[in-house]
Design an enzyme around this catalytic site. Structure first.
Site, PDB file in Angstrom:
ATOM      1  N   VAL A  47      -4.940  62.716 -10.519  1.00 44.46           N
ATOM      2  CA  VAL A  47      -5.022  64.032 -11.163  1.00 44.46           C
ATOM      3  C   VAL A  47      -6.049  64.857 -10.368  1.00 44.46           C
ATOM      4  CG1 VAL A  47      -4.278  63.579 -13.534  1.00 44.46           C
ATOM      5  CG2 VAL A  47      -6.583  62.949 -12.834  1.00 44.46           C
ATOM      6  N   LYS A  78      -4.846  80.823  -7.734  1.00 42.60           N
ATOM      7  CA  LYS A  78      -5.574  80.781  -9.011  1.00 42.60           C
ATOM      8  C   LYS A  78      -6.693  81.822  -8.984  1.00 42.60           C
ATOM      9  CE  LYS A  78      -8.558  77.796 -11.755  1.00 42.60           C
ATOM     10  NZ  LYS A  78      -9.237  76.514 -11.880  1.00 42.60           N
TER      11      LYS A  78
HETATM   12  P1  FAD Z   1      -9.827  58.245  -6.894  1.00 46.31           P
HETATM   13  O1  FAD Z   1      -8.752  59.247  -6.763  1.00 46.31           O
HETATM   14  O2  FAD Z   1      -9.785  57.319  -8.053  1.00 46.31           O
HETATM   15  O3  FAD Z   1      -9.837  57.398  -5.562  1.00 46.31           O
HETATM   16  C1  FAD Z   1     -10.509  56.165  -5.474  1.00 46.31           C
HETATM   17  C2  FAD Z   1     -10.094  55.474  -4.194  1.00 46.31           C
HETATM   18  O4  FAD Z   1     -10.872  54.299  -4.034  1.00 46.31           O
HETATM   19  C3  FAD Z   1      -8.636  55.059  -4.148  1.00 46.31           C
HETATM   20  O5  FAD Z   1      -8.098  55.296  -2.866  1.00 46.31           O
HETATM   21  C4  FAD Z   1      -8.719  53.558  -4.401  1.00 46.31           C
HETATM   22  O6  FAD Z   1      -7.628  52.863  -3.853  1.00 46.31           O
HETATM   23  C5  FAD Z   1     -10.013  53.249  -3.675  1.00 46.31           C
HETATM   24  N1  FAD Z   1     -10.638  51.982  -4.068  1.00 46.31           N
HETATM   25  C6  FAD Z   1     -11.192  51.662  -5.249  1.00 46.31           C
HETATM   26  N2  FAD Z   1     -11.660  50.392  -5.209  1.00 46.31           N
HETATM   27  C7  FAD Z   1     -11.405  49.938  -3.956  1.00 46.31           C
HETATM   28  C8  FAD Z   1     -11.622  48.698  -3.298  1.00 46.31           C
HETATM   29  N3  FAD Z   1     -12.199  47.653  -3.915  1.00 46.31           N
HETATM   30  N4  FAD Z   1     -11.221  48.570  -2.010  1.00 46.31           N
HETATM   31  C9  FAD Z   1     -10.624  49.605  -1.370  1.00 46.31           C
HETATM   32  N5  FAD Z   1     -10.383  50.791  -1.951  1.00 46.31           N
HETATM   33  C10 FAD Z   1     -10.764  50.940  -3.224  1.00 46.31           C
HETATM   34  N6  FAD Z   1     -10.935  67.749 -10.592  1.00 46.31           N
HETATM   35  C11 FAD Z   1     -10.784  69.040 -10.283  1.00 46.31           C
HETATM   36  O7  FAD Z   1     -11.495  69.550  -9.405  1.00 46.31           O
HETATM   37  N7  FAD Z   1      -9.838  69.806 -10.914  1.00 46.31           N
HETATM   38  C12 FAD Z   1      -9.082  69.311 -11.914  1.00 46.31           C
HETATM   39  O8  FAD Z   1      -8.232  70.022 -12.440  1.00 46.31           O
HETATM   40  C13 FAD Z   1      -9.287  67.977 -12.318  1.00 46.31           C
HETATM   41  N8  FAD Z   1      -8.585  67.433 -13.341  1.00 46.31           N
HETATM   42  C14 FAD Z   1      -8.875  66.155 -13.735  1.00 46.31           C
HETATM   43  C15 FAD Z   1      -8.271  65.630 -14.884  1.00 46.31           C
HETATM   44  C16 FAD Z   1      -8.612  64.360 -15.326  1.00 46.31           C
HETATM   45  C17 FAD Z   1      -8.001  63.835 -16.575  1.00 46.31           C
HETATM   46  C18 FAD Z   1      -9.510  63.557 -14.581  1.00 46.31           C
HETATM   47  C19 FAD Z   1      -9.844  62.159 -15.017  1.00 46.31           C
HETATM   48  C20 FAD Z   1     -10.080  64.044 -13.432  1.00 46.31           C
HETATM   49  C21 FAD Z   1      -9.796  65.355 -13.015  1.00 46.31           C
HETATM   50  N9  FAD Z   1     -10.413  65.896 -11.903  1.00 46.31           N
HETATM   51  C22 FAD Z   1     -10.237  67.202 -11.583  1.00 46.31           C
HETATM   52  C23 FAD Z   1     -11.251  65.067 -11.057  1.00 46.31           C
HETATM   53  C24 FAD Z   1     -10.454  64.684  -9.801  1.00 46.31           C
HETATM   54  O9  FAD Z   1      -9.284  64.008 -10.179  1.00 46.31           O
HETATM   55  C25 FAD Z   1     -11.296  63.787  -8.908  1.00 46.31           C
HETATM   56  O10 FAD Z   1     -12.548  64.367  -8.700  1.00 46.31           O
HETATM   57  C26 FAD Z   1     -10.644  63.649  -7.560  1.00 46.31           C
HETATM   58  O11 FAD Z   1      -9.323  63.233  -7.681  1.00 46.31           O
HETATM   59  C27 FAD Z   1     -11.396  62.674  -6.705  1.00 46.31           C
HETATM   60  O12 FAD Z   1     -11.223  61.370  -7.128  1.00 46.31           O
HETATM   61  P2  FAD Z   1     -11.850  60.235  -6.243  1.00 46.31           P
HETATM   62  O13 FAD Z   1     -11.349  60.363  -4.856  1.00 46.31           O
HETATM   63  O14 FAD Z   1     -13.320  60.239  -6.447  1.00 46.31           O
HETATM   64  O15 FAD Z   1     -11.297  58.908  -6.940  1.00 46.31           O
END
Ligand code: FAD
Length: 507
Positions: A47, A78
């Site tokens: 998301v 937007k």
């Molecule tokens: P993730 O997308 O979870 O990525 C984590 C990564 O780590 C993945 O590639 C996974 O495979 C990897 N990983 C984990 N453990 C291991 C391991 N042991 N070994 C190797 N790889 C591993 N943000 C906004 O700016 N606008 C929005 O409208 C918005 N809506 C949202 C709605 C919801 C309900 C939520 C929960 C969040 C929302 N966000 C929004 C936040 C946004 O989704 C995140 O900030 C963004 O997607 C970044 O996520 P991330 O990369 O930190 O984590």
């Protein structure tokens, strides 16, 4: 010659790939090696579709072609966020990406408006003095004018995009520019016996990856900073009680708005994000106040097109790690903290962390002994960002009149952080709001929510009296008419996208 600094990013969601892309763009490949590990088995949160205008600066830093990016990520424009039923049922206001009015006599616009209102002048609502809001109300879009004297220059824009497509877009961008990608799951983390610095990551396959600097982008798991380096979690659930979201895409139908919509509900709120190929929807709710079944029912009932999947449940808690950089590890994205997506702040917080990391990047010569002043400064900047966002989000909950609805009674009467209490009382007493030259949520953002949810200053800044009252009346009328006539002449959002992005948008 010094060996290149080995930077290892763990995680390939938006955080990991935004970080990898920016580092690859700015750091010299002879001095920095960048590796990213991601696990297909674990996947991403999937998301995160609504952004803030800063994302354009980020894409511009990478040198990304905007139309290509919009085609590849099915993006729309937007200009703000519409809040429905937040202050009271039936209320509608927009937080615009632009300013309110003009600062006559060096005094912020709200003081002139309040003065005229108190003098009994017939006035349009405060919201009607924003050009971005006028465009939103007409479902219109055009690029801001570069002539800063024009009313059409008084706004900025962001995007709604498909989060999965954005991560893939950045992945191919970064890997084409030298980032080494490894698919695999980190199973074990080796640390230096004395310092605790992370030294190696061992994958499930047995492969070992050594590094000098590690970026934890593992999402809610926070595998490096949280689990391994044991940096504590600071819970902000007492102020932001929503801890669940159900997300579901639906067919594109209804208005093709150049804004996100957030509609308050009994147990939280529902988002609506229009993309070119579908509409994103979700119900963010508090499990203390609403069951998952009821939330699902309400969400499916609120869709304006046919659901394309079963709603996906996400569990979270509002808060952050007390430090985002410890030893040789920096957390970016969900691994560092999370505040509900009410104002689309997470991707901005990723961007801010990546830019601060680049500004404070250790040199290859300092491998193994990172300057603690860099670490302290990074953590200081991160605290400022998180606390500003926190206060702004709490304001939306606090300023409500939904008497008798348990969640809303709770958030209206709960103790709030002193920093927020000060901001609200300063506004109520004198109409002043925070103004930051950098970062997030400055004057106009605060004004939109404060006025939008029914708060009103008792007095205005006395400097506003320097403008003769009859002049003020004429100026307000002229400004209001100028905003309306310019906005009437804009293209519709859907036509603009169809033209700008070519045929892919009409599919
Ligand atoms: P993730 O997308 O979870 O990525 C984590 C990564 O780590 C993945 O590639 C996974 O495979 C990897 N990983 C984990 N453990 C291991 C391991 N042991 N070994 C190797 N790889 C591993 N943000 C906004 O700016 N606008 C929005 O409208 C918005 N809506 C949202 C709605 C919801 C309900 C939520 C929960 C969040 C929302 N966000 C929004 C936040 C946004 O989704 C995140 O900030 C963004 O997607 C970044 O996520 P991330 O990369 O930190 O984590």
């Amino acid at each position: 010659m010094t060996s290149p600094l080995r930077i290892v990013i763990v995680g390939g969601g938006s955080a990991g790939w935004m970080c990898a892309a920016a580092l690859a763009r700015v750091l010299h490949p002879a001095r920095y090696n960048i590796t990213l590990i991601e696990s297909d088995e674990i996947g991403t949160v999937g998301v995160g579709e609504a952004t803030l205008p800063h994302i354009k600066t980020f894409n511009d830093l990478l040198g990304i072609d905007e139309a290509q990016f919009m085609r590849d990520t099915q993006a729309t424009f937007k200009l703000g966020i519409e809040f429905r039923n937040w202050g009271r049922t039936g209320d509608r206001y927009i937080h615009p990406f632009g300013v309110f009015g003009e600062p006559w006599g060096g005094v912020d616009f709200q003081h002139h408006w309040v003065r005229a209102k108190q003098a009994g002048h017939e006035l349009a609502p405060f919201q009607e003095y924003s050009y971005a809001i006028a465009a939103c109300r007409r479902n219109a879009f055009e690029f801001p004018n570069t002539d800063t004297k024009s009313i059409r220059s008084t706004y900025a824009y962001a995007y709604h995009f498909d989060a999965g497509l954005y991560a893939s877009f950045l992945r191919s961008w970064a890997t084409q520019r030298g980032v080494r990608r490894i698919e695999g799951q980190v199973a074990n983390i080796g640390q230096h016996a004395q310092s605790g610095d992370i030294e190696t990551l061992t994958l499930k396959s047995g492969e070992k990856i050594a590094g000098d600097l590690f970026v934890d982008c593992t999402g809610f798991r926070s595998l490096l900073l949280g689990t391994t380096l044991k940096v504590q979690w600071e819970d902000w659930n007492q102020w932001l009680p929503c801890d669940r979201a159900l997300a579901v895409p639906c067919d594109r139908a209804g208005e093709f708005t150049p804004y996100t919509r957030s509609t308050s509900q009994t147990g939280g709120w529902i988002w609506r994000i229009p993309l070119q190929h579908r509409t994103g929807n979700g119900y963010v709710f508090s499990s203390r106040f609403l069951s998952e079944d009821l939330a699902r029912e309400r969400l499916l009932g609120a869709l304006d097109g046919a659901a394309r999947a079963e709603p996906k449940l996400l569990k979270f808690s509002a808060g952050r790690r007390v430090r985002t950089w410890k030893n040789n590890c920096i957390a970016v994205g969900l691994a560092s903290g999370f505040l509900e997506p009410l104002e689309s702040t997470s991707i901005f917080l990723i961007q801010a962390a990546v830019i601060d990391l680049l500004r404070l990047m250790p040199t290859p010569e300092s491998a193994g002994r990172i300057d603690p002043r860099l670490v302290a400064e990074f953590n200081r900047l991160s605290d400022i960002q998180y606390e500003r966002v926190r206060d702004f989000l709490i304001l939306h909950y606090r300023a409500n009149h939904h008497e008798g609805v348990p969640l809303w009674d709770h958030v209206r009467t709960m103790p709030i952080p002193d920093s927020l209490a000060h901001k609200i009382s300063l506004f109520e007493s004198r109409g002043h709001v925070p103004f930051y030259k950098d970062g997030l949520f400055s004057r106009d953002s605060w004004l939109s929510v404060l006025f939008g949810q029914g708060l009103m200053p008792r007095h205005y800044d006395a400097l506003a009296n320097a403008v003769p009252i009859d002049d003020l009346d004429a100026r307000l009328r002229e400004l209001h008419a100028r905003i309306a006539s310019n906005a009437d002449a804009m293209s519709s959002h859907s036509e603009f996208i169809a033209h700008y992005c070519g045929e892919t948008s009409s599919r």
